[in-house]
Design an enzyme around this catalytic site. Structure first.
Site, PDB file in Angstrom:
ATOM      1  N   HIS A   1       0.854  -1.191   0.000  1.00  0.00           N
ATOM      2  CA  HIS A   1       0.000   0.000   0.000  1.00  0.00           C
ATOM      3  C   HIS A   1       0.890   1.241   0.000  1.00  0.00           C
ATOM      4  O   HIS A   1       0.910   2.028   0.949  1.00  0.00           O
ATOM      5  CB  HIS A   1      -0.906   0.005   1.234  1.00  0.00           C
TER       6      HIS A   1
ATOM      7  N   GLU B   1      -5.741  -9.501   3.304  1.00  0.00           N
ATOM      8  CA  GLU B   1      -5.232 -10.537   4.212  1.00  0.00           C
ATOM      9  C   GLU B   1      -6.375 -11.373   4.767  1.00  0.00           C
ATOM     10  O   GLU B   1      -6.291 -12.611   4.823  1.00  0.00           O
ATOM     11  CB  GLU B   1      -4.441  -9.920   5.362  1.00  0.00           C
TER      12      GLU B   1
ATOM     13  N   HIS C   1     -10.263  -6.487   3.793  1.00  0.00           N
ATOM     14  CA  HIS C   1      -8.808  -6.440   3.663  1.00  0.00           C
ATOM     15  C   HIS C   1      -8.321  -7.709   2.965  1.00  0.00           C
ATOM     16  O   HIS C   1      -8.787  -8.811   3.273  1.00  0.00           O
ATOM     17  CB  HIS C   1      -8.167  -6.322   5.046  1.00  0.00           C
TER      18      HIS C   1
ATOM     19  N   HIS D   1       0.237 -10.254   1.874  1.00  0.00           N
ATOM     20  CA  HIS D   1      -1.086 -10.455   2.458  1.00  0.00           C
ATOM     21  C   HIS D   1      -1.554 -11.908   2.365  1.00  0.00           C
ATOM     22  O   HIS D   1      -2.415 -12.339   3.137  1.00  0.00           O
ATOM     23  CB  HIS D   1      -2.123  -9.589   1.735  1.00  0.00           C
TER      24      HIS D   1
END
Length: 219
Positions: free
Chosen positions: A41, A128, A126, A76
């Site tokens: 990110h 992950e 998210h 992730h």
């Protein structure tokens, strides 16, 4: 206003490892190197990699990637189905999933196969958490807020295994586990928040307690 840069500023181990690996791979496959989603990110890093020929692919793109492509699985992590698709489409891949995340994958796979209902504390959107969900071999629930925990209902005679997104706030994790525990379930709760996250959160809290300074965490 005084600005303090936290000692833990910068990329965590897992992210740094992933970024370094992509740069290492550029020379060996400059025209067919893809990351499965942005490697980090951080727009500056992603743009620099793009200038060097590294492209970002989505899971939906895998079927149409050119022959000879190499796909990097970012820190992730991804669900089991993604590995199956990479094999099915004959794509080479380099897996730089963070070891802390891989640990969660193994926990939820093992516990769900044993019949436990998996509760993942984190942000359901998210990447992950999406990847963790992909290793649950049975039913699972993602809980992010106190209200989510209060609303959670499951047969009282079933086992529940709780894990956390590695970057979730530890104090919030404890609070949510406590809410679930008070419901009387047979719970296994595993604190899977990574060390780097815990250290950053602790330092931010310590600095905030003694100063009105703007705290720059970074990474």
């Amino acid at each position: 206003m005084e600005v303090k840069v936290a000692k833990t500023a910068g990329f965590c181990f897992g992210v740094q490892r992933a970024v370094d690996k992509v740069y290492e791979l550029i020379g060996s496959c400059p025209d067919r190197l893809f990351t499965l989603g942005p490697i980090i990110h951080n727009e500056e890093v992603v743009n620099d990699l793009e200038k060097k020929g590294v492209r970002v692919a989505s899971e939906d793109d895998l079927r149409t990637l050119p022959e000879g492509s190499t796909v990097v699985i970012r820190s992730h992590g991804v669900g089991k189905e993604v590995y199956d698709h990479l094999e099915e489409y004959g794509l080479s891949y380099v897996d730089v999933t963070c070891p802390f995340v891989l640990k969660i994958h193994r926990i939820v796979e093992k516990e769900s196969r044993a019949g436990a209902h998996i509760v993942i504390i984190g942000d359901p959107d998210h990447p992950e958490v999406v990847g963790i969900c992909g290793w649950c071999m049975g039913p699972y629930t993602v809980i992010r807020t106190e209200q989510d925990a209060l609303d959670f209902v499951f047969p009282i005679d079933k086992n529940i295994c709780i894990v956390s997104q590695t970057t979730f706030n530890y104090n919030k994790f404890k609070d949510l586990v406590e809410i679930l525990s008070k419901k009387g379930y047979d719970i296994i709760a595993v604190n899977t928040i990574c060390n780097a996250t815990a250290e950053r959160q602790k330092e931010a809290e310590e600095l905030a307690a003694v100063s009105d300074a703007m705290i720059v965490i970074g990474g």
